[in-house]
Each structure stands twice: as structure tokens, then as C-alpha cells.
Enzyme design. Sequence first.
Site, mmCIF file in Angstrom:
data_model
loop_
_atom_site.group_PDB
_atom_site.id
_atom_site.type_symbol
_atom_site.label_atom_id
_atom_site.label_comp_id
_atom_site.label_asym_id
_atom_site.label_seq_id
_atom_site.Cartn_x
_atom_site.Cartn_y
_atom_site.Cartn_z
ATOM 1 N N ASN A 208 1.034 -1.255 -0.038
ATOM 2 C CA ASN A 208 -0.125 -0.021 0.001
ATOM 3 C C ASN A 208 0.860 1.172 0.088
ATOM 4 O O ASN A 208 2.101 1.289 0.058
ATOM 5 C CB ASN A 208 -0.793 -0.019 0.939
ATOM 6 C CG ASN A 208 -0.274 -0.108 2.626
ATOM 7 O OD1 ASN A 208 0.572 0.765 2.898
ATOM 8 N ND2 ASN A 208 -0.334 -1.232 3.121
ATOM 9 N N PHE A 324 -4.108 2.890 14.789
ATOM 10 C CA PHE A 324 -4.371 4.221 13.826
ATOM 11 C C PHE A 324 -5.483 3.372 12.683
ATOM 12 O O PHE A 324 -5.736 2.476 12.536
ATOM 13 C CB PHE A 324 -3.174 4.467 13.097
ATOM 14 C CG PHE A 324 -2.406 5.547 13.683
ATOM 15 C CD1 PHE A 324 -1.774 5.341 14.958
ATOM 16 C CD2 PHE A 324 -1.888 6.701 12.774
ATOM 17 C CE1 PHE A 324 -0.897 6.508 15.472
ATOM 18 C CE2 PHE A 324 -1.463 7.864 13.492
ATOM 19 C CZ PHE A 324 -0.626 7.548 14.636
ATOM 20 N N LYS A 338 -13.553 0.232 15.476
ATOM 21 C CA LYS A 338 -12.339 -0.340 15.739
ATOM 22 C C LYS A 338 -11.794 -0.305 16.978
ATOM 23 O O LYS A 338 -10.963 -1.324 17.299
ATOM 24 C CB LYS A 338 -11.082 0.462 14.740
ATOM 25 C CG LYS A 338 -11.473 -0.125 13.348
ATOM 26 C CD LYS A 338 -10.471 0.650 12.405
ATOM 27 C CE LYS A 338 -10.736 0.244 10.960
ATOM 28 N NZ LYS A 338 -10.179 0.967 9.826
#
Length: 399
Positions: A208, A324, A338
Site C-alpha cells: 500500500n 491508527f 475499531k
Amino acid sequence: MGFKNLHILLGVTGGIAAYKSVELLRLMKKAGANVHVAMSRAAMEFVGKTTFEVLSENPVLTDLWEDTHSSVTHIDIATSVDAVIVAPATANFIGKFAHGIADDALLTTMLAVTTPIMICPSMNTDMYQNIRVQRNLDILEQDGVHILDPDDGVLACKTVGTGRLPEPWFIFDRLDALLTQKDLAGKKILLTAGPTVEAIDPVRYVSNHSSGKMGYAVARAAERRGASVTLVSGPVSFDPPVGVEFIPVESCDQMADAVFSHLGAADIIIKVAAVADYRPIDPSTLKIKKTQDSNDLSISMTENMDILKRVGDLKTEQQFLVGFAAETNDLERHALAKIKKKNLDMIAANLVGTEDSGFKADTNKVKLFFKDGASKDIPLMDKNRVAHILLDTIIEQTG
Ligand code: CTP
């Protein structure tokens, strides 16, 4: 923490490396410091006073008697500076300073300084290793002066050995660390950063756009604030911060191994890495060749371990866990989900896809969410400053 508005005295003594202190001055000025330069007579044989005068935007102190600005300039400077850095520091300067001799403007000024002092010895290897020089360095160290060891390398005298003045960025980095309040002293921080890289075959991979900038900024800031930092990082295009334990990895599996072998010792775990959620099931050991019979290629993928979730399952009450989240939409909803799913204490969420916030940018706009549902907005700013605010918040939260 940062040089903005700090008053620094840069002492330059007469070594060939004096040219490097011009760049050091430039770095400190760029960071917002007000720099006063004091040069020994010998230093002026190597670099002109005017260069320092122009770049520092201050008169350069060279001689107590010729100084026309004020009869007490050296005392004014000594009492107003936040720190002193002497680079390069010659054997002559080191010997005199260790014994309180004040026979030039720099030495006289330094005797009146009460703030932190760092000196950077630089000379021929035999001189540096001379027992008298080493004895004088020991005296200074015992007096609380910070000595930045010289590097090894080719010296101006064409010999190879210890004695090179470290590069200006390194001196700047260590001076910054010296001046940063050690509010994370005694804390062990485990950090992940960068992307992971999942092999398709020996030459291709799935990854990524993570640059590692945010994670490295947090590692650098934490080290400067006195934490003992372990940085587990996927491939990035820059060097690891000074003073951290660095564990380079490629895949999610390798990152997981490194994280779990260091987890037990960590007080704070910050997972900045952009871990690939999937990896090719069966990477080829040979380079995959183009086939004649089909235009399509399918790669079967399997899910990677969610390292953060596993850490959340394993973490103790005493450990503080930060995740994060890079999102393209519904920031708050995804971030809060999350936190819950991965048992986090805090998550730093940001919207990616804009030029000034996200993977490649030097700036970031982050919103922090906590497990009780509270949140804190950090305006768009440099990633180094975001890192410090993140650490401030962790300190507040861990009380
Ligand atoms: N993370 C991890 N291991 C993974 C995937 C993610 O440890 N296999 C961590 C990241 O380091 C980051 C956090 O989980 O701290 C969030 O990653 P992100 O990819 O945004 O979240 P996911 O849970 O993978 O959700 P999604 O990709 O669906 O948004």
C-alpha cells in the site's frame, strides 16, 4: 522539544570541520532558534566570521576587547541562552574548558553559562585518543557537559579512524534530544510503522502507499522524550530515527513475530503500520511468466492476522494500546467500531485521499478517539508536531 524561539550559543573552534557548523547553524535557524555564534581565533582561519554573521543574523563574538556592541556582551549571551553547542571542539578548547581557563571570548562566555552544554570533539585519531584529551573529556562529562562522540571515517589528515565531526543533522538531532523534556523516561514503547509487503513471487508484491512518515515521527519524538523505543517497520525510503531499537520486516507475518516477541516488555503499544489485510495464498518461488493462452491473471488471497486485534486480546491492564485508522469516509463511525473490536485505549484516525493529510504528506489531520467515546481534534499540522500531541495525550491518559 523543538527549537522555536530558543536561544542557542554555537561555539566554533579551529578545526577543519568548522565548515560543517555553518550547516548546523542553518538547521537551527530553520527550526526557529535565535543563534549567537562565538568563534575562536583559529576557527576564523577556517571559516569567515561574515558567513556566520549573515546566517545567524546576529553579531559574531570573537574577541572580548574588539567587541563594540556592549562591554558585557558575553555575559548577556551566557545568561540568555537555553543551550550551548560547541562544534567542532578542538583538543585545545577541551583542555582549557575542562580546567576553567578563559582566555578567549568563547571560553569566557561559557564559564558564565548555566544551561545545558554539548560539545562535539573533532580531531585526528591519535590526538583524540591521547590520554590527556580523554582525561579532559572525562572531567567535562563529570561536570555535566554532554559529549557527542566523534564518528569514524577518513580524516582531513588522510588517516582513517575516530575523530570526524558527526554530520550536522545528527548533531542537530542529538541537541534536540538533549533539550527535550524526558517525560517518557522509563517507558518502553513498541511501535509499528510503514507498509507491509506481501510476496506474489520473488519480484512482485502486494502493498500500500504508506510512507512510514507518521510512525517514524512518533518513534523519533518518543525517543527524544526519553522512552526506550522499539520500532518494527515495513520497507520505507528513509533511515530509522537515532537511538531506537530498529527491527526491519517485510510481511505481516514477520511484523507479527517481531511484535509478539516484544509485547510483554512494552508499556505503550502504538500500531501506526498500514498492514496488508490480505496476502497471496501461495507465493510462487519462481517469477510468474506471461502466458499465451489467457489475458487474465487471478491471484488467490488469504486474510492476514489482524496484529492489532490480537494485541488487544492479549494486552494487560497496565498496557496502553493505540491503533491508527486511515479512512476514506465515515471517520468517527469506523474509528469507534475499531476501538471496540480491537480493545484499544485510543485510536488516531485520519481521512486519506487529500494532498495534505494521509500517507505521503508531511502534514496530517488526525482525530483521536478514546474508548469512553470522547474525542480530540488535532488541526492540520506537521507530522512531527502531531506525534508530540499524540504522546502528550497518551501521557495524560496514562496519568
Ligand atoms: N492492523 C494490524 N494488522 C492488520 C491490519 C491492521 O495490526 N492485519 C492495524 C493497523 O496497524 C492499524 C489498525 O489495525 O493500527 C487499523 O488498520 P485498518 O487497515 O485501518 O483497519 P482494519 O481493521 O484492517 O479495517 P479496514 O481495512 O476494513 O478499514
